[in-house]
Design an enzyme around this catalytic site. Structure first.
Site, PDB file in Angstrom:
ATOM      1  N   ASN A 173       4.541  -8.035  -7.430  1.00 32.36           N
ATOM      2  CA  ASN A 173       3.086  -7.985  -7.216  1.00 32.36           C
ATOM      3  C   ASN A 173       2.792  -7.629  -5.763  1.00 32.36           C
ATOM      4  OD1 ASN A 173       2.901 -10.535  -5.613  1.00 32.36           O
ATOM      5  ND2 ASN A 173       3.745 -11.348  -7.521  1.00 32.36           N
TER       6      ASN A 173
ATOM      7  N   ASP B 219       4.971 -14.793 -13.080  1.00 34.28           N
ATOM      8  CA  ASP B 219       4.917 -15.779 -14.161  1.00 34.28           C
ATOM      9  C   ASP B 219       5.986 -15.518 -15.218  1.00 34.28           C
ATOM     10  OD1 ASP B 219       2.806 -17.230 -13.096  1.00 34.28           O
ATOM     11  OD2 ASP B 219       1.323 -15.836 -13.904  1.00 34.28           O
TER      12      ASP B 219
ATOM     13  N   LYS C 104      21.560   0.854 -15.094  1.00 32.81           N
ATOM     14  CA  LYS C 104      20.238   1.462 -14.994  1.00 32.81           C
ATOM     15  C   LYS C 104      19.770   1.929 -16.378  1.00 32.81           C
ATOM     16  CE  LYS C 104      17.809   5.138 -12.682  1.00 32.81           C
ATOM     17  NZ  LYS C 104      17.938   6.525 -12.320  1.00 32.81           N
TER      18      LYS C 104
ATOM     19  N   PRO D 216       9.799 -20.693 -14.567  1.00 33.64           N
ATOM     20  CA  PRO D 216       9.363 -22.074 -14.315  1.00 33.64           C
ATOM     21  C   PRO D 216       8.231 -22.070 -13.297  1.00 33.64           C
ATOM     22  CG  PRO D 216      11.458 -21.630 -13.227  1.00 33.64           C
ATOM     23  CD  PRO D 216      11.147 -20.431 -14.071  1.00 33.64           C
TER      24      PRO D 216
END
Ligand code: CTP
Length: 395
Positions: free
Chosen positions: A210, A277, A287, A303
């Protein structure tokens, strides 16, 4: 030891014979770890040259408000935001008068008005000017406005007079500047902070991640160090250098981050990381080739690091972050309860991710505090102060 590690300081110089001491002050601030940008008034340049200050600070000296070239390089608003502290030394009687009245007619006064960072001044003037009623009234206004006043000292003056009005020595000014950042509110406590994104491997060359830059977590680590804590920073991959004085643990995945956090004992745990998450159920050994038109990845839940630490025994004071794109306060309140946290800091994900500034709301059971838009460095210091005071009132 004098520490101004990673602090951005605008050193303002106004017109006065003590300006020659600003050269030594600049050197000491840099030696203590600060980045210094010098802003000089017209009158200051009669006492010491911009070239001297440029050579010592390693940065171009700022002298003009309406200089298109300088504005293009770093505009005055950007400069005002950049600063963690504005230190004006020497501060003349004229400068104090302008500041007391909120004037913004040159670069230095404009920066003082435009900046939200702490402002400190080191008055330096003839003893009669210092004791003049108008100067003393201006001094009172400045003190009421929360401006830090360093000195002045008493003694022999350049003009031959003896009395109050000498600028404090550079070493003393540097020490007082450093003291502004040392709250000591977390002295002796172990603080573990997670920061940055995590990377979840898809195959040996690809990952899911992210946009977290790590800036907020790193700023909190610095603020916690300044507050006297022993800090462990467990960080996913970022472009930031590890802050001075922290025990730095570099990790990639959420599972690695959890293992690193569980290996530490903490009095305070602050989860700032944007933990993925989900992770691919099975990272491919080789690959993945584009042999099909579509590709499905099976993801499994990672977790929850913060929730896991919040149920550990002994349990640290647990603080979470909630970056939300909608229903900010409501979603944050849910996370506070579901993860059994002591406090959660909520902010707008789009306005926060990657930016140098942020606003936030801190929530806890039965209370909240709002922080207006400010640099992440400053926000981090406010959050650390709040954590310290909440921790004290709950334990
Ligand atoms: N957190 C964590 N481990 C996870 C997910 C989140 O430690 N696997 C922590 C974050 O560091 C943050 C807080 O939990 O302090 C909230 O993270 P956020 O991503 O906003 O919430 P989630 O619990 O992941 O919920 P959602 O993504 O559904 O909003």
């Amino acid at each position: 030891m004098l520490s101004l590690n990673n602090k951005n300081i605008i050193l303002g110089i106004t017109g006065g014979i003590a300006a020659y001491k600003s050269a030594e002050l600049c050197r000491l601030l840099i030696k203590a770890g600060a980045q210094v940008r010098v802003v000089m008034t017209q009158a200051a340049q009669e006492f010491i040259t911009p070239l001297t200050m440029q050579s010592l600070s390693g940065n171009r000296v700022h002298t003009q408000l309406l200089d298109t070239e300088a504005e293009a390089a770093m505009g005055h608003i950007e400069l005002a935001r950049w600063a963690d502290l504005i230190l004006v030394a020497p501060a003349s009687a004229n400068f104090m008068a302008q500041l007391a009245h909120g004037e913004a007619h040159d670069l230095l006064t404009t920066l003082c008005v435009a900046s939200r960072s702490p402002l400190a001044i080191a008055p330096a003037m003839n003893q009669a000017m210092w004791s003049n009623t108008a100067t003393q009234q201006n001094l009172q206004t400045l003190q009421q406005n929360g401006i830090h006043i360093f000195g002045p000292d008493a003694g022999a003056q350049a003009c031959g007079d003896i009395g109050l009005g000498r600028m404090q020595e550079p070493q003393q000014l540097a020490e007082q500047s450093a003291a502004l950042f040392e709250t000591g509110v977390l002295a002796g406590l172990n603080v573990v902070i997670t920061a940055g994104p995590t990377r979840e491997a898809v195959d040996p060359v690809r990952f899911i991640s992210n946009h977290s830059s790590g800036k907020m977590g790193y700023a909190l680590a610095r603020a916690a160090v300044d507050a006297g804590a022993k800090v462990t920073l467990v960080s996913g991959p970022t472009n930031l250098p590890p802050p001075a004085g922290v025990d730095f643990i570099a990790v990639e995945s959420a599972l690695q981050m959890l293992a690193a956090c569980e290996a530490r004992t903490a009095d305070i745990f602050i989860g700032v990381a944007a933990v993925a998450d989900y992770r691919p159920a099975q990272a491919a050994q080789q690959k993945i080739k584009k042999s099909h038109e579509t590709l499905s990845l099976e993801l499994v839940r990672n977790p929850d690091i913060l929730a896991t630490i919040a149920t550990s025994n002994p349990r640290p004071f647990c603080v979470g972050f909630a970056a939300e794109t909608e229903n900010l306060a409501h979603n944050a309140q849910q996370k506070l309860q579901n993860k059994k946290l002591d406090m959660i800091i909520a902010n707008d994900a789009e306005a926060t991710f990657g930016h140098d500034h942020a606003s936030a709301i801190a929530l806890w059971m039965g209370g909240e505090e709002t922080f207006t838009q400010q640099s992440k460095e400053q926000l981090a210091r406010c959050i650390i102060e709040l954590i310290a005071s909440r921790m004290q009132s709950t334990r």
